[in-house]
Enzyme design. Sequence first.
Site, PDB file in Angstrom:
ATOM      1  N   LYS A 118      37.427  41.451  41.043  1.00 41.25           N
ATOM      2  CA  LYS A 118      36.312  42.285  41.500  1.00 41.25           C
ATOM      3  C   LYS A 118      35.300  42.622  40.403  1.00 41.25           C
ATOM      4  O   LYS A 118      34.106  42.749  40.689  1.00 41.25           O
ATOM      5  CB  LYS A 118      36.840  43.582  42.127  1.00 41.25           C
ATOM      6  CG  LYS A 118      37.484  43.396  43.487  1.00 41.25           C
ATOM      7  CD  LYS A 118      37.823  44.743  44.097  1.00 41.25           C
ATOM      8  CE  LYS A 118      38.282  44.597  45.531  1.00 41.25           C
ATOM      9  NZ  LYS A 118      38.460  45.916  46.181  1.00 41.25           N
TER      10      LYS A 118
ATOM     11  N   ASP B  70      33.418  48.629  50.243  1.00 43.66           N
ATOM     12  CA  ASP B  70      34.460  49.656  50.340  1.00 43.66           C
ATOM     13  C   ASP B  70      33.841  51.036  50.560  1.00 43.66           C
ATOM     14  O   ASP B  70      34.423  51.891  51.232  1.00 43.66           O
ATOM     15  CB  ASP B  70      35.305  49.683  49.064  1.00 43.66           C
ATOM     16  CG  ASP B  70      36.238  48.487  48.952  1.00 43.66           C
ATOM     17  OD1 ASP B  70      36.630  47.942  49.997  1.00 43.66           O
ATOM     18  OD2 ASP B  70      36.570  48.104  47.817  1.00 43.66           O
TER      19      ASP B  70
ATOM     20  N   GLN C 256      35.210  47.983  55.857  1.00 42.28           N
ATOM     21  CA  GLN C 256      34.627  47.216  54.755  1.00 42.28           C
ATOM     22  C   GLN C 256      34.475  45.750  55.158  1.00 42.28           C
ATOM     23  O   GLN C 256      33.507  45.090  54.776  1.00 42.28           O
ATOM     24  CB  GLN C 256      35.445  47.377  53.467  1.00 42.28           C
ATOM     25  CG  GLN C 256      36.868  46.839  53.485  1.00 42.28           C
ATOM     26  CD  GLN C 256      36.976  45.346  53.266  1.00 42.28           C
ATOM     27  OE1 GLN C 256      36.098  44.729  52.674  1.00 42.28           O
ATOM     28  NE2 GLN C 256      38.046  44.771  53.754  1.00 42.28           N
TER      29      GLN C 256
END
Length: 283
Positions: free
Chosen positions: A70, A106, A255
């Site tokens: 990420k 998110d 998400q």
Amino acid sequence: MLTGKTKNLGVLGWPIAHSLSPVLQNAAIGKAGVDYVYTALPVRPEDLPAAVAGLKALQFRGWNVTIPHKTAIMPLLDAIDEDARIIGAVNTVVNDDGHLTGYNTDVTGFIQALVDAGFVPQGKTVVLLGAGGAARAVVWGLIKAGVQAIYIGVRSPEKVQPLVDEFSAYGTLTVSHWESEDFAAKLSAADLLVNTTPLGMTPHVDAMPPVDWSKVKADAFVYDIIYTPAETRLLREAREYGHRVLNGEGMLAGQGAAAFVKWTGVAPNVELMKAKLRAALAT
């Protein structure tokens, strides 16, 4: 039916076999009737630059990003959305004719699930349990939603102080040990209690962060971002004490739905995505 016109989507991670994103996204694709397919893409950390270049060359429309990529993927992209930049993590990439933009959905998933459950964050006081990777998106989402203050309770406050210092530029944050008198006072003021730790997650279902329910406001809303099991020990105890509760199922589906919109321009059926998630977890 897959054809030569079918557009490709996927999720990058290592390992990735456990991911439920293909279940959620392919269910949404089928229901929406769009010509896409979504698959899991195992990518070792050292192979991430090659994988991103390959997906770009193969003209994938986009992909999700999960652990451990990420943050590492950010320098490999052409643009980073503000949410992802502030959080320091990308979980969604959109490929517009070779121009790669990173997003973090998110934030949207966390807040939308809360609002859908009937809790309006604006002006409220929040207590956060834990400050790991997921907490950054939660903190930023709450700040964007207009909460009055965020009080973080952890085992090691000194490790979390840099996060508090960073986000204090945007809102009111403090951190304290979650077994201290100071934290107990903060807990008494909370309208919303959020667990961002893995305590209580399968298979360690008997664990939970230390919460003195006698100190929690009677009308406080309790949100655990864990979705397996569907009811953690924290949520079970909160429910038994009469609190409204919410698990992480809506955040996960939300998400994914936000990413789906960015790729396809179509709003998916989120309830179907939740149902598919529950069915997958049951098996």
